[in-house]
Design a protein around this motif. Structure first.
Motif, PDB file in Angstrom:
ATOM      1  N   ALA A  26       0.830  -1.207   0.000  1.00 50.68           N
ATOM      2  CA  ALA A  26       0.000   0.000   0.000  1.00 50.68           C
ATOM      3  C   ALA A  26       0.862   1.254   0.000  1.00 50.68           C
ATOM      4  CB  ALA A  26      -0.935   0.001   1.208  1.00 50.68           C
ATOM      5  N   ARG A  27       1.931   1.251   0.767  1.00 53.64           N
ATOM      6  CA  ARG A  27       2.829   2.400   0.850  1.00 53.64           C
ATOM      7  C   ARG A  27       3.396   2.760  -0.525  1.00 53.64           C
ATOM      8  NH1 ARG A  27       6.173   0.233   3.889  1.00 53.64           N
ATOM      9  NH2 ARG A  27       4.992   0.669   5.787  1.00 53.64           N
ATOM     10  N   VAL A  28       3.758   1.759  -1.306  1.00 48.48           N
ATOM     11  CA  VAL A  28       4.295   1.994  -2.648  1.00 48.48           C
ATOM     12  C   VAL A  28       3.256   2.704  -3.509  1.00 48.48           C
ATOM     13  CG1 VAL A  28       5.068   0.845  -4.766  1.00 48.48           C
ATOM     14  CG2 VAL A  28       5.941   0.090  -2.556  1.00 48.48           C
ATOM     15  N   VAL A  29       2.009   2.245  -3.469  1.00 45.57           N
ATOM     16  CA  VAL A  29       0.936   2.849  -4.275  1.00 45.57           C
ATOM     17  C   VAL A  29       0.636   4.257  -3.787  1.00 45.57           C
ATOM     18  CG1 VAL A  29      -1.495   2.660  -4.944  1.00 45.57           C
ATOM     19  CG2 VAL A  29      -0.064   0.601  -4.829  1.00 45.57           C
ATOM     20  N   VAL A  30       0.474   4.440  -2.484  1.00 44.88           N
ATOM     21  CA  VAL A  30       0.164   5.757  -1.919  1.00 44.88           C
ATOM     22  C   VAL A  30       1.284   6.743  -2.254  1.00 44.88           C
ATOM     23  CG1 VAL A  30      -0.125   7.059   0.233  1.00 44.88           C
ATOM     24  CG2 VAL A  30      -1.362   4.909  -0.104  1.00 44.88           C
ATOM     25  N   ILE A  60      -5.721  -3.678   8.431  1.00 45.08           N
ATOM     26  CA  ILE A  60      -4.679  -2.818   7.901  1.00 45.08           C
ATOM     27  C   ILE A  60      -4.101  -3.399   6.618  1.00 45.08           C
ATOM     28  CG2 ILE A  60      -4.064  -1.737  10.082  1.00 45.08           C
ATOM     29  CD1 ILE A  60      -1.684  -3.787  10.055  1.00 45.08           C
ATOM     30  N   PRO A  61      -3.576  -2.584   5.781  1.00 46.45           N
ATOM     31  CA  PRO A  61      -3.523  -1.130   5.887  1.00 46.45           C
ATOM     32  C   PRO A  61      -4.899  -0.516   5.644  1.00 46.45           C
ATOM     33  CG  PRO A  61      -2.732  -1.783   3.744  1.00 46.45           C
ATOM     34  CD  PRO A  61      -2.968  -3.063   4.525  1.00 46.45           C
ATOM     35  N   VAL A  62      -5.098   0.636   6.241  1.00 43.09           N
ATOM     36  CA  VAL A  62      -6.316   1.416   6.040  1.00 43.09           C
ATOM     37  C   VAL A  62      -5.893   2.779   5.528  1.00 43.09           C
ATOM     38  CG1 VAL A  62      -8.350   2.422   7.144  1.00 43.09           C
ATOM     39  CG2 VAL A  62      -7.491   0.202   7.926  1.00 43.09           C
ATOM     40  N   THR A  63      -6.539   3.239   4.471  1.00 40.17           N
ATOM     41  CA  THR A  63      -6.242   4.575   3.960  1.00 40.17           C
ATOM     42  C   THR A  63      -7.449   5.482   4.169  1.00 40.17           C
ATOM     43  OG1 THR A  63      -6.894   3.881   1.728  1.00 40.17           O
ATOM     44  CG2 THR A  63      -4.556   3.891   2.223  1.00 40.17           C
ATOM     45  N   PHE A  64      -7.130   6.722   4.510  1.00 40.80           N
ATOM     46  CA  PHE A  64      -8.127   7.779   4.634  1.00 40.80           C
ATOM     47  C   PHE A  64      -7.760   8.872   3.645  1.00 40.80           C
ATOM     48  CE2 PHE A  64      -9.327   5.621   8.353  1.00 40.80           C
ATOM     49  CZ  PHE A  64     -10.429   6.224   8.939  1.00 40.80           C
ATOM     50  N   ASP A  76      -6.015   0.703  -4.444  1.00 38.51           N
ATOM     51  CA  ASP A  76      -6.099   0.745  -5.895  1.00 38.51           C
ATOM     52  C   ASP A  76      -5.650   2.133  -6.358  1.00 38.51           C
ATOM     53  OD1 ASP A  76      -8.053   1.613  -8.342  1.00 38.51           O
ATOM     54  OD2 ASP A  76      -7.435  -0.504  -8.486  1.00 38.51           O
ATOM     55  N   ALA A  77      -4.613   2.178  -7.184  1.00 47.41           N
ATOM     56  CA  ALA A  77      -4.039   3.458  -7.610  1.00 47.41           C
ATOM     57  C   ALA A  77      -5.063   4.331  -8.334  1.00 47.41           C
ATOM     58  CB  ALA A  77      -2.820   3.219  -8.499  1.00 47.41           C
ATOM     59  N   ALA A  78      -5.841   3.756  -9.240  1.00 53.91           N
ATOM     60  CA  ALA A  78      -6.817   4.540 -10.007  1.00 53.91           C
ATOM     61  C   ALA A  78      -7.893   5.113  -9.087  1.00 53.91           C
ATOM     62  CB  ALA A  78      -7.444   3.684 -11.099  1.00 53.91           C
ATOM     63  N   ARG A  79      -8.338   4.329  -8.146  1.00 54.58           N
ATOM     64  CA  ARG A  79      -9.377   4.785  -7.206  1.00 54.58           C
ATOM     65  C   ARG A  79      -8.844   5.877  -6.295  1.00 54.58           C
ATOM     66  NH1 ARG A  79     -13.582   3.693  -3.672  1.00 54.58           N
ATOM     67  NH2 ARG A  79     -12.714   2.919  -1.737  1.00 54.58           N
ATOM     68  N   LEU A  80      -7.604   5.733  -5.808  1.00 53.81           N
ATOM     69  CA  LEU A  80      -6.993   6.759  -4.962  1.00 53.81           C
ATOM     70  C   LEU A  80      -6.776   8.038  -5.767  1.00 53.81           C
ATOM     71  CD1 LEU A  80      -5.740   7.693  -2.322  1.00 53.81           C
ATOM     72  CD2 LEU A  80      -3.586   6.643  -3.061  1.00 53.81           C
ATOM     73  N   ARG A  81      -6.296   7.911  -6.972  1.00 53.62           N
ATOM     74  CA  ARG A  81      -6.079   9.077  -7.847  1.00 53.62           C
ATOM     75  C   ARG A  81      -7.387   9.827  -8.064  1.00 53.62           C
ATOM     76  NH1 ARG A  81      -4.142   6.327 -11.621  1.00 53.62           N
ATOM     77  NH2 ARG A  81      -1.992   6.388 -10.912  1.00 53.62           N
ATOM     78  N   ALA A  82      -8.456   9.092  -8.347  1.00 51.83           N
ATOM     79  CA  ALA A  82      -9.769   9.717  -8.574  1.00 51.83           C
ATOM     80  C   ALA A  82     -10.256  10.454  -7.330  1.00 51.83           C
ATOM     81  CB  ALA A  82     -10.787   8.660  -8.994  1.00 51.83           C
ATOM     82  N   ALA A  83     -10.067   9.850  -6.174  1.00 51.82           N
ATOM     83  CA  ALA A  83     -10.492  10.491  -4.914  1.00 51.82           C
ATOM     84  C   ALA A  83      -9.721  11.780  -4.674  1.00 51.82           C
ATOM     85  CB  ALA A  83     -10.310   9.536  -3.743  1.00 51.82           C
ATOM     86  N   LEU A  84      -8.449  11.796  -5.008  1.00 59.71           N
ATOM     87  CA  LEU A  84      -7.625  12.997  -4.794  1.00 59.71           C
ATOM     88  C   LEU A  84      -7.889  14.085  -5.833  1.00 59.71           C
ATOM     89  CD1 LEU A  84      -4.298  11.298  -3.737  1.00 59.71           C
ATOM     90  CD2 LEU A  84      -5.773  12.728  -2.303  1.00 59.71           C
ATOM     91  N   GLN A  85      -8.447  13.710  -6.952  1.00 55.29           N
ATOM     92  CA  GLN A  85      -8.730  14.699  -8.005  1.00 55.29           C
ATOM     93  C   GLN A  85     -10.123  15.304  -7.889  1.00 55.29           C
ATOM     94  OE1 GLN A  85      -7.618  12.258 -11.398  1.00 55.29           O
ATOM     95  NE2 GLN A  85      -5.691  13.365 -11.581  1.00 55.29           N
TER      96      GLN A  85
END
Length: 86
Positions: A26-30, A60-64, A76-85
Motif C-alpha cells: 500500500a505504501r508503494v501505491v500511496v 490494515i492497511p487502512v487509507t483515509f 487501488d491506484a486509479a481509485r486513490l487518484r480519482a479520490a484525490l482529483q
C-alpha cells in the motif's frame, strides 16, 4: 518520493503496522500516486496507539482521504487518484 507530514496536514493517511506486507504494498501505491499529484501523505502505525489497534486490528492497511476512510487491505491506484482529483 512524496512529502510525508503530520496526519492533520496531509490529505492521505495510511494506517499501518511494521512487518505488514500489505502495508508495504500500500505504501508503494500511496507514495507513487501522491508524488504524481503533488500531494503529501502521513503514515501512522496502529501499534503506537491502543485505540487505533482496537479500531483497525486486522484490517490494515487502512487509507483515509480528506479524513474519510477510503480503503483497507489493498490500495487501488486509479481509485486513490480519482479520490484525490475530486
Amino acid at each position: 518520493m512524496s512529502a510525508r507530514s503530520e496526519p492533520a496536514d496531509a490529505r492521505v493517511t495510511l494506517y499501518s503496522r511494521p512487518g505488514c506486507h500489505l502495508c508495504d504494498d500500500a505504501r508503494v501505491v500511496v507514495d507513487a500516486v501522491c508524488a504524481e499529484l503533488g500531494e503529501s501523505y502521513a503514515e501512522v502505525s496502529i501499534d503506537d496507539d491502543p485505540e487505533l489497534t482496537r479500531r483497525f486490528g486486522e484490517e490494515i492497511p487502512v487509507t483515509f482521504v480528506d479524513g474519510r476512510q477510503h480503503d483497507f487491505w489493498r490500495v487501488d491506484a486509479a481509485r486513490l487518484r480519482a479520490a484525490l482529483q475530486r
